[in-house]
Design a protein around this motif. Structure first.
Motif, PDB file in Angstrom:
ATOM      1  N   UNK A   1       1.195  14.738   7.790  1.00  0.00           N
ATOM      2  CA  UNK A   1       0.094  15.466   7.168  1.00  0.00           C
ATOM      3  C   UNK A   1       0.527  16.193   5.900  1.00  0.00           C
ATOM      4  N   UNK A   2       1.686  16.834   5.929  1.00  0.00           N
ATOM      5  CA  UNK A   2       2.132  17.637   4.789  1.00  0.00           C
ATOM      6  C   UNK A   2       2.270  16.821   3.502  1.00  0.00           C
ATOM      7  N   UNK A   3       3.011  15.699   3.502  1.00  0.00           N
ATOM      8  CA  UNK A   3       3.109  14.926   2.259  1.00  0.00           C
ATOM      9  C   UNK A   3       1.772  14.363   1.793  1.00  0.00           C
ATOM     10  N   UNK A   4       0.898  14.025   2.731  1.00  0.00           N
ATOM     11  CA  UNK A   4      -0.424  13.532   2.344  1.00  0.00           C
ATOM     12  C   UNK A   4      -1.211  14.624   1.622  1.00  0.00           C
ATOM     13  N   UNK A   5      -1.199  15.832   2.181  1.00  0.00           N
ATOM     14  CA  UNK A   5      -1.927  16.933   1.563  1.00  0.00           C
ATOM     15  C   UNK A   5      -1.289  17.384   0.255  1.00  0.00           C
TER      16      UNK A   5
ATOM     17  N   UNK B   1      11.990   6.852   3.693  1.00  0.00           N
ATOM     18  CA  UNK B   1      11.257   5.765   3.052  1.00  0.00           C
ATOM     19  C   UNK B   1      10.293   6.241   1.960  1.00  0.00           C
ATOM     20  N   UNK B   2      10.195   7.568   1.776  1.00  0.00           N
ATOM     21  CA  UNK B   2       9.330   8.076   0.717  1.00  0.00           C
ATOM     22  C   UNK B   2       7.862   7.788   0.971  1.00  0.00           C
ATOM     23  N   UNK B   3       7.447   7.878   2.242  1.00  0.00           N
ATOM     24  CA  UNK B   3       6.040   7.626   2.557  1.00  0.00           C
ATOM     25  C   UNK B   3       5.134   8.612   1.836  1.00  0.00           C
ATOM     26  N   UNK B   4       3.929   8.179   1.556  1.00  0.00           N
ATOM     27  CA  UNK B   4       2.892   9.021   0.946  1.00  0.00           C
ATOM     28  C   UNK B   4       3.349   9.604  -0.398  1.00  0.00           C
ATOM     29  N   UNK B   5       4.122   8.809  -1.145  1.00  0.00           N
ATOM     30  CA  UNK B   5       4.602   9.193  -2.483  1.00  0.00           C
ATOM     31  C   UNK B   5       5.505  10.430  -2.467  1.00  0.00           C
TER      32      UNK B   5
ATOM     33  N   UNK C   1      -8.740   9.725  -6.070  1.00  0.00           N
ATOM     34  CA  UNK C   1      -7.761   9.749  -4.981  1.00  0.00           C
ATOM     35  C   UNK C   1      -7.837   8.461  -4.167  1.00  0.00           C
ATOM     36  N   UNK C   2      -6.718   8.136  -3.532  1.00  0.00           N
ATOM     37  CA  UNK C   2      -6.666   6.970  -2.663  1.00  0.00           C
ATOM     38  C   UNK C   2      -7.273   7.329  -1.302  1.00  0.00           C
ATOM     39  N   UNK C   3      -7.782   6.351  -0.571  1.00  0.00           N
ATOM     40  CA  UNK C   3      -8.364   6.641   0.750  1.00  0.00           C
ATOM     41  C   UNK C   3      -7.409   7.382   1.677  1.00  0.00           C
ATOM     42  N   UNK C   4      -6.097   7.059   1.613  1.00  0.00           N
ATOM     43  CA  UNK C   4      -5.149   7.706   2.514  1.00  0.00           C
ATOM     44  C   UNK C   4      -4.940   9.180   2.183  1.00  0.00           C
ATOM     45  N   UNK C   5      -5.362   9.608   0.983  1.00  0.00           N
ATOM     46  CA  UNK C   5      -5.244  11.023   0.627  1.00  0.00           C
ATOM     47  C   UNK C   5      -6.093  11.924   1.525  1.00  0.00           C
ATOM     48  N   UNK C   6      -7.060  11.325   2.219  1.00  0.00           N
ATOM     49  CA  UNK C   6      -7.957  12.117   3.068  1.00  0.00           C
ATOM     50  C   UNK C   6      -7.611  11.990   4.552  1.00  0.00           C
ATOM     51  N   UNK C   7      -6.479  11.355   4.846  1.00  0.00           N
ATOM     52  CA  UNK C   7      -6.081  11.179   6.238  1.00  0.00           C
ATOM     53  C   UNK C   7      -5.459  12.442   6.832  1.00  0.00           C
TER      54      UNK C   7
ATOM     55  N   UNK D   1       2.382  24.941   4.656  1.00  0.00           N
ATOM     56  CA  UNK D   1       3.124  23.677   4.608  1.00  0.00           C
ATOM     57  C   UNK D   1       2.964  22.987   3.260  1.00  0.00           C
ATOM     58  N   UNK D   2       1.772  23.088   2.694  1.00  0.00           N
ATOM     59  CA  UNK D   2       1.538  22.487   1.378  1.00  0.00           C
ATOM     60  C   UNK D   2       2.401  23.167   0.331  1.00  0.00           C
ATOM     61  N   UNK D   3       2.586  24.473   0.453  1.00  0.00           N
ATOM     62  CA  UNK D   3       3.410  25.221  -0.490  1.00  0.00           C
ATOM     63  C   UNK D   3       4.896  24.986  -0.256  1.00  0.00           C
ATOM     64  N   UNK D   4       5.297  24.831   1.004  1.00  0.00           N
ATOM     65  CA  UNK D   4       6.708  24.688   1.342  1.00  0.00           C
ATOM     66  C   UNK D   4       7.246  23.297   1.024  1.00  0.00           C
TER      67      UNK D   4
END
Length: 308
Positions: A18-22, A277-281, A229-235, A86-89
């Protein structure tokens, strides 16, 4: 009993993503608060649909609301603080530290909740084996987070001092996270419906983070930018809601402490994969052997806590 351990473990794995996605969603939302708001809105809608399908209603009766203790509604508040933090950290500490640092607070608070039966959690006697398990868990945390960073030398001492504040905050939000899980678990027992309890928690969090976003950013997310945004950005919101739902299910059966611990191990394993693996950019960081050893030591701590 083992099924609830697996549920907690898988829930932690979901939350680690969730954190890298957000964080990536923040590029389109414009701020961590607006990113958190979008995540909470998506999660709230997802849980609302699930609740309607399973119960046919969304909110409990007025009598239920006014007769329950005030703290039963705090799960959403603590969840909003945890998610935004978490988004800030994440961009400052990396995927693994963002997960591991709150462990110190979560383990401590989870065991305190179990020992005293706080927030309606089942009371679990604090035995010598349980204490040994906690110490082993903490050793695992130190192995996984401290040893890999001994080789890293900060370029500027001031930067190192600045990171300490964020690391301390990571521990504090961990304590909030453990409290949230216990509260939501008890709410699920009172309502006799896990999805409804999760929905209420997310709804409260959405309202609060909306207030903060309007106060700090003084605007709502731009629909024009969000369309990029990509669809996965809202997951992120869905993963977060599934995590809350899983903990609501698990806490009444295995206690807050063990739910927290299994969820944390799932988060660590997930974050290791995220950074490998650098998931979610997210930035890639090579996993070192000592981190794997740390996770194995933590699993040994679980054995002491639960099975010995």
């Amino acid at each position: 009993m083992s099924i609830f351990l697996v549920i907690s473990l898988f829930a932690g794995f979901l939350l680690s993503n969730q954190s890298p996605i957000n964080v990536d969603l923040r590029r389109y939302a414009g701020s961590p608060f607006l990113s958190g708001l979008i995540s909470f809105v998506v999660g709230t809608i997802f849980l609302a649909v699930m609740t309607l399908v399973t119960t046919g209603s969304l909110v409990p009766s007025l009598h239920f609301i006014v007769t329950q203790p005030w703290w039963i509604w705090l799960g959403g508040l603590l969840g909003a603080i945890y998610l935004t933090s978490n988004i800030l950290l994440f961009p400052r500490l990396g995927a693994l530290q963002t997960v591991i640092l709150p462990i110190l607070g979560q383990i401590l608070m989870g065991m305190v909740i179990d020992s005293f039966g706080l927030f309606g959690s089942p009371k679990i006697i604090f035995t010598l084996m349980r204490a040994s398990g906690i110490l082993i868990l903490l050793v695992g945390v130190l192995i996984a987070i401290v040893l890999p960073n001994l080789r890293k030398k900060p370029n500027v001492e001031k930067d190192k001092e600045r990171l300490v504040g964020w690391q301390i905050w990571g521990v504090l939000i961990g304590m909030m996270g453990a409290t949230q899980q216990a509260i939501n678990g008890h709410l699920g027992v009172l309502l006799k419906n896990s999805s409804e309890a999760s929905f209420i928690s997310f709804l409260v969090g959405t309202v609060l983070i909306l207030f903060v976003a309007l106060l700090v950013d003084r605007r709502l997310p731009s629909w024009k930018k969000l369309r990029q945004a990509k669809p996965w950005n809202f997951l992120g919101g869905i993963l977060g809601s599934l995590f809350v739902l899983a903990t609501v299910i698990a806490v009444p059966h295995i206690g807050a402490g063990l739910t927290v611990v299994m969820g944390l191990i799932g988060q660590i394993l997930g974050s290791m994969l995220v950074q490998q693996f650098g998931w979610w950019k997210s930035p890639k960081y090579q996993i070192v052997a000592v981190q794997i050893v740390g996770v194995l030591v933590m699993l040994l701590g679980v054995v002491f806590i639960k099975f010995l």
